[in-house]
Design a protein around this motif. Structure first.
Motif, short mmCIF file in Angstrom:
data_model
loop_
_atom_site.label_atom_id
_atom_site.label_comp_id
_atom_site.label_asym_id
_atom_site.label_seq_id
_atom_site.Cartn_x
_atom_site.Cartn_y
_atom_site.Cartn_z
N TYR A 38 0.80 -1.21 0.00
CA TYR A 38 0.00 0.00 0.00
C TYR A 38 0.84 1.27 0.00
N GLN A 39 1.97 1.28 0.73
CA GLN A 39 2.65 2.54 1.03
C GLN A 39 4.14 2.30 1.24
N ILE A 57 1.90 6.71 -1.61
CA ILE A 57 0.87 5.69 -1.74
C ILE A 57 1.07 5.00 -3.09
#
Length: 259
Positions: A38-39, A57
């Motif tokens: 995700y990140q 992100i």
């Protein structure tokens, strides 16, 4: 401060994590990175210097960055690397993370809430900000009302020809506790201060470093005479709350809140 120099890595199917700690003259520096599907996050804190947290992100390419200098306000900004105008390109500043969350809670939650919750062992900065703001709304009448005029008069007294008067001014300012911090910071912008006055104010600010636990009530006292934070909070108040808050701000000798 306890720390151990060296590096560690952690890799698994879900994430990659790296941390490195070094030191110069006994002052540690930390370099940390984290990545999952995700990140990705990178944190640097260099030898009592700038603290920087950078986030991206993966799916959207949105970036977030928080910079805390040694002196001056914290900067938080989000942006998209694109030629198309985007409401994700935002920036805000403030002396504390509560000011930042109050201005851009969504961006803060997306980029920083997770990493800071890990640093703070599960505590949520966003939740603490909400609870502090609720405390300020509901307990405005219980907050300190030390005024700008009182602080300025005591700062002027620091220039007295009598050392006993100068020391008394410092003692009285110290007695107000953390709520006097925003007004002391503001007084440093005066252009009529001599070197001794500035040194005493800076010493007072250094001695106001809090060692108590961050709670809604303790943070509310810190923010009691911080007009900048009241103005941020005013945007989410109903009319009756705004009137009570503005009355408090005016009694502290600060400029009236904007509607």
């Amino acid at each position: 401060m306890r720390y151990r120099k060296g590096s560690e890595e952690h890799h698994c199917a879900r994430l990659e994590e790296n941390i490195s700690v070094s030191a110069s003259s006994g002052i540690p520096a930390v370099y940390y990175s984290y990545r999952d599907n995700y990140q990705s996050v990178r944190l640097t804190a260099e030898y009592k210097g700038v603290i920087r947290i950078e986030s991206m992100i993966t799916a959207t390419g949105e970036q977030g960055e928080l910079i805390q200098p040694v002196d001056g306000p914290i900067l938080f900004r989000t942006r998209r690397i694109t030629d198309v105008a985007s409401n994700l390109n935002e920036a805000c500043t403030g002396p504390t993370l509560l000011h930042i969350v109050g201005q851009d809670e969504d961006g803060f939650s997306v980029h920083l809430e997770s990493i800071l919750a890990r640093i703070l062992r599960g505590r949520s900065v966003t939740e603490l900000t909400r609870r502090t703001e609720n405390y300020l709304r509901q307990n405005t009448h219980l907050l300190s009302t030390v005024s700008r005029d009182q602080v300025n008069d005591l700062v002027d007294q620091m220039k007295s020809t009598k050392s006993a008067h100068r020391r008394a001014a410092v003692r009285e300012l110290a007695s107000y506790g953390s709520c006097v911090v925003p007004l002391l910071r503001s007084s440093l912008t005066r252009n009529d201060l001599d070197a001794e006055q500035r040194a005493r104010i800076q010493s007072l600010l250094a001695s106001r470093t809090r060692v108590d636990e961050d709670t809604p009530s303790s943070l509310a006292q810190l923010l009691a005479v911080d007009r900048e934070h009241w103005q941020i909070l005013a945007k989410r108040m109903d009319q009756s709350q705004w009137l009570v808050a503005n009355d408090h701000v005016m009694r502290c000798g600060l400029e009236s809140l904007s509607p």
